[in-house]
Design a protein around this motif. Structure first.
Motif, PDB file in Angstrom:
ATOM      1  N   PHE A 260     -64.121  23.661 -17.421  1.00 57.99           N
ATOM      2  CA  PHE A 260     -63.787  22.333 -17.581  1.00 57.99           C
ATOM      3  C   PHE A 260     -62.315  21.934 -17.410  1.00 57.99           C
ATOM      4  O   PHE A 260     -61.686  20.681 -17.372  1.00 57.99           O
ATOM      5  CB  PHE A 260     -64.482  21.198 -18.424  1.00 57.99           C
ATOM      6  N   GLU A 261     -61.386  22.861 -17.801  1.00 58.16           N
ATOM      7  CA  GLU A 261     -60.112  22.659 -17.964  1.00 58.16           C
ATOM      8  C   GLU A 261     -59.170  22.153 -16.693  1.00 58.16           C
ATOM      9  O   GLU A 261     -58.444  21.509 -16.837  1.00 58.16           O
ATOM     10  CB  GLU A 261     -59.428  24.036 -18.407  1.00 58.16           C
ATOM     11  N   PRO A 262     -59.633  22.331 -15.555  1.00 62.80           N
ATOM     12  CA  PRO A 262     -58.859  21.963 -14.477  1.00 62.80           C
ATOM     13  C   PRO A 262     -59.279  20.468 -14.205  1.00 62.80           C
ATOM     14  O   PRO A 262     -58.213  19.666 -13.771  1.00 62.80           O
ATOM     15  CB  PRO A 262     -59.667  22.648 -13.379  1.00 62.80           C
ATOM     16  N   LEU A 351     -69.312  19.998  -9.451  1.00 67.80           N
ATOM     17  CA  LEU A 351     -70.822  20.907  -9.896  1.00 67.80           C
ATOM     18  C   LEU A 351     -70.572  21.962 -10.530  1.00 67.80           C
ATOM     19  O   LEU A 351     -69.445  22.954 -10.191  1.00 67.80           O
ATOM     20  CB  LEU A 351     -71.481  20.960  -8.515  1.00 67.80           C
ATOM     21  N   VAL A 352     -71.204  22.071 -11.571  1.00 72.13           N
ATOM     22  CA  VAL A 352     -71.086  23.251 -12.260  1.00 72.13           C
ATOM     23  C   VAL A 352     -72.241  24.268 -12.163  1.00 72.13           C
ATOM     24  O   VAL A 352     -73.501  23.671 -12.179  1.00 72.13           O
ATOM     25  CB  VAL A 352     -71.104  22.915 -14.032  1.00 72.13           C
ATOM     26  N   ASP A 353     -72.138  25.359 -11.655  1.00 69.51           N
ATOM     27  CA  ASP A 353     -73.341  26.167 -11.390  1.00 69.51           C
ATOM     28  C   ASP A 353     -72.896  27.757 -11.823  1.00 69.51           C
ATOM     29  O   ASP A 353     -71.751  27.956 -11.845  1.00 69.51           O
ATOM     30  CB  ASP A 353     -73.602  26.247  -9.966  1.00 69.51           C
ATOM     31  N   SER A 354     -73.891  28.437 -11.564  1.00 71.20           N
ATOM     32  CA  SER A 354     -73.628  30.106 -11.917  1.00 71.20           C
ATOM     33  C   SER A 354     -74.254  30.925 -10.843  1.00 71.20           C
ATOM     34  O   SER A 354     -75.123  30.449 -10.144  1.00 71.20           O
ATOM     35  CB  SER A 354     -74.234  30.389 -13.260  1.00 71.20           C
ATOM     36  N   SER A 355     -73.883  32.089 -10.841  1.00 67.70           N
ATOM     37  CA  SER A 355     -74.309  33.109  -9.633  1.00 67.70           C
ATOM     38  C   SER A 355     -74.583  34.485 -10.390  1.00 67.70           C
ATOM     39  O   SER A 355     -73.626  34.921 -10.816  1.00 67.70           O
ATOM     40  CB  SER A 355     -73.312  33.071  -8.415  1.00 67.70           C
ATOM     41  N   CYS A 380     -63.669  29.668 -12.135  1.00 62.76           N
ATOM     42  CA  CYS A 380     -64.833  30.542 -12.081  1.00 62.76           C
ATOM     43  C   CYS A 380     -64.441  31.778 -13.579  1.00 62.76           C
ATOM     44  O   CYS A 380     -63.320  31.980 -13.623  1.00 62.76           O
ATOM     45  CB  CYS A 380     -64.930  31.472 -11.055  1.00 62.76           C
ATOM     46  N   GLU A 381     -65.372  31.637 -14.305  1.00 67.35           N
ATOM     47  CA  GLU A 381     -65.329  32.423 -15.293  1.00 67.35           C
ATOM     48  C   GLU A 381     -66.457  33.562 -15.357  1.00 67.35           C
ATOM     49  O   GLU A 381     -67.490  33.177 -15.034  1.00 67.35           O
ATOM     50  CB  GLU A 381     -65.272  31.991 -16.612  1.00 67.35           C
ATOM     51  N   TYR A 415     -69.344  31.732 -13.520  1.00 64.01           N
ATOM     52  CA  TYR A 415     -69.832  30.635 -13.851  1.00 64.01           C
ATOM     53  C   TYR A 415     -68.715  29.620 -13.601  1.00 64.01           C
ATOM     54  O   TYR A 415     -67.662  29.728 -14.014  1.00 64.01           O
ATOM     55  CB  TYR A 415     -69.987  30.565 -15.418  1.00 64.01           C
ATOM     56  N   CYS A 416     -69.052  28.700 -12.658  1.00 63.99           N
ATOM     57  CA  CYS A 416     -67.874  28.149 -11.970  1.00 63.99           C
ATOM     58  C   CYS A 416     -68.018  26.605 -11.988  1.00 63.99           C
ATOM     59  O   CYS A 416     -69.049  25.914 -11.956  1.00 63.99           O
ATOM     60  CB  CYS A 416     -68.036  28.245 -10.519  1.00 63.99           C
ATOM     61  N   LEU A 417     -66.774  25.829 -11.990  1.00 68.83           N
ATOM     62  CA  LEU A 417     -66.571  24.561 -11.617  1.00 68.83           C
ATOM     63  C   LEU A 417     -66.428  24.117 -10.167  1.00 68.83           C
ATOM     64  O   LEU A 417     -65.310  24.928  -9.685  1.00 68.83           O
ATOM     65  CB  LEU A 417     -65.639  23.903 -12.650  1.00 68.83           C
ATOM     66  N   LEU A 418     -67.180  23.633  -9.293  1.00 71.10           N
ATOM     67  CA  LEU A 418     -66.919  23.644  -8.077  1.00 71.10           C
ATOM     68  C   LEU A 418     -66.503  22.094  -7.673  1.00 71.10           C
ATOM     69  O   LEU A 418     -66.958  21.085  -8.316  1.00 71.10           O
ATOM     70  CB  LEU A 418     -68.165  23.831  -7.112  1.00 71.10           C
TER      71      LEU A 418
END
Length: 424
Positions: A260-262, A351-355, A380-381, A415-418
């Motif tokens: 969420f830092e960005p 959107l927060v999502d994971s892959s 993305c982390e 795990y990404c913030l899109l």
């Protein structure tokens, strides 16, 4: 946990006299403001005080202390009721509401509707988090019995009675919650000080035995350096296991606290925009991680339970009180899905999502991370892919070095913030 620790410390501290009222107050504070079931931990300690007072012929002093502690707890409860009334707009005794729902909820209610676990859950969990010290905590009673049977000189009746009292709360708590079908790691938090105390008592008894120089005992004939090496080996194993576990947890699962830092950059967000969560709704840490003016929203996923509600915007104190006293629409105590909690994904700016390579996609849970036509990754982390990682890699930190065999290495997902791509 903290009030349990302070309450236990009050009962242990006999300097200047017994502190029954103070101990009850701390346990009461934890039960009233925190979790009401935590108050059960004080019962063995109170029973000891009553028995000692009866034997010493000073029972009235103990009763006076209990009454003093009860009065303090009633004052705390009154303060809580006043604060709750200000924010809820009605009279409510929240600790009783928690007890009533969890014990007397009735069909379709109660903790079991949120999932159940096998009886081994807490044993596995505590062994993971406390390693050797959990084993010592469990061994407190057996060690005490062995010491009383084979080394009676080291265990007076007073010491035996006092030790039994101190080690009982942890066993009691573990037994009660092991029998409950619904289990969560946090349910053990109030008993952590007692776990540490049990482990310390066990370790002390073990050190007393190992430190014996009685030539009639086999351990008394062992070299002192060998004893020291054995003891330090246990301590070092415990320290290193704890460090590896802590480092493993931080590196594997810190992504939800980092992505969420960005959003804090002024050029990234605008007032009124929303960040949405689908299958990752349960990892959303808190709205405090979002900038002012941004709200969390939910989109449909495969989850079919009740999602969190939200309070209305509160520009002033009066509106804040009105918002906290209003039950959000669609809330229920049966964990039933509320369709009103969802928004369409087209309304999401972020959107927060994971892959994960080992996770299959569905119509409700597509791979948004790699949908580059609609979304761009702001952050993305790495996030541990538990389905592809061995047991050892899930338990502790393992370095990502080429020399580590693949079956032991940790495998990762994203795990990404899109951010939604702007149409040309």
């Amino acid at each position: 946990m903290y009030t349990s620790m302070l309450g236990l410390a009050a009962f242990l501290d006999w300097r200047g006299g017994q502190k029954v009222a103070q101990g009850i107050m701390w346990f009461g504070l934890g039960a009233i403001v925190g979790w009401p079931f935590a108050g059960a931990l004080v019962m063995p300690l109170l029973l000891e005080e009553v028995i000692i007072g009866f034997i010493a012929g000073d029972l009235w002093k103990v009763i006076s202390g209990i009454l003093g502690g009860a009065v303090r707890c009633l004052v705390i409860l009154a303060c809580e009721v006043v604060v709750d009334y200000a924010f809820l707009g009605k009279f409510a005794v929240v600790p009783w509401n928690i007890v009533a729902y969890n014990i007397f909820g009735g069909d379709g209610r109660g903790p079991e509707i949120f999932g159940t676990e096998p009886w081994t859950f807490y044993f596995r969990n505590l062994l993971l988090n406390f390693n050797v010290w959990f084993v010592f905590a469990l061994c407190a009673a057996p060690f005490l019995l062995l010491q009383a049977a084979f080394r009676p000189r080291a265990t007076s009746k007073e010491t035996l009675f006092r030790t039994v009292t101190l080690i009982t709360p942890f066993y009691m708590w573990l037994a009660i919650f092991t029998l409950q079908p619904h289990k969560e790691e946090r349910f053990m938090y109030p008993a952590y000080p007692f776990l540490a105390l049990n482990a310390a008592i066990s370790f002390h008894m073990l050190l007393s035995y190992i430190g014996s120089n009685n030539p009639k005992e086999m351990v008394g004939r062992l070299p002192a350096k060998l004893k020291l090496a054995a003891v330090m080996s246990v301590v070092l194993v415990a320290i290193n296991a704890g460090l590896l576990r802590t480092l493993g947890m931080i590196t594997a699962y810190r992504a939800p606290l980092k992505v969420f830092e960005p959003l804090e950059q002024l050029s990234v967000t605008q007032a009124g925009e929303s960040v949405c969560f689908g299958k990752e709704w349960y990892r959303f840490p808190s709205s405090f991680f979002l900038p002012n003016g941004m709200r969390a929203r939910f989109i449909r996923s495969e989850f079919r339970g009740l999602l969190p509600g939200e309070f209305p915007n509160a520009p002033d104190y009066q509106t804040l009180l009105e918002g906290t006293s209003r039950i959000p629409a669609g809330m229920n105590d049966r964990n039933q899905e509320d369709p009103g909690k969802y928004v369409d994904v087209s309304e999401c700016s972020f959107l927060v999502d994971s892959s994960f390579s080992g996770r299959a996609t569905t119509d409700l849970e597509p791979d948004y991370v790699h949908d580059e036509a609609q979304w761009e990754a702001l952050a993305c982390e790495s996030f541990l892919d538990a389905s592809q990682t061995s047991l050892l890699g899930r338990l502790i930190w393992i370095p990502d070095l080429p020399m580590v065999p693949d079956r032991f290495r940790r495998h990762w997902g994203e795990y990404c913030l899109l951010r939604r791509r702007k149409s040309d």
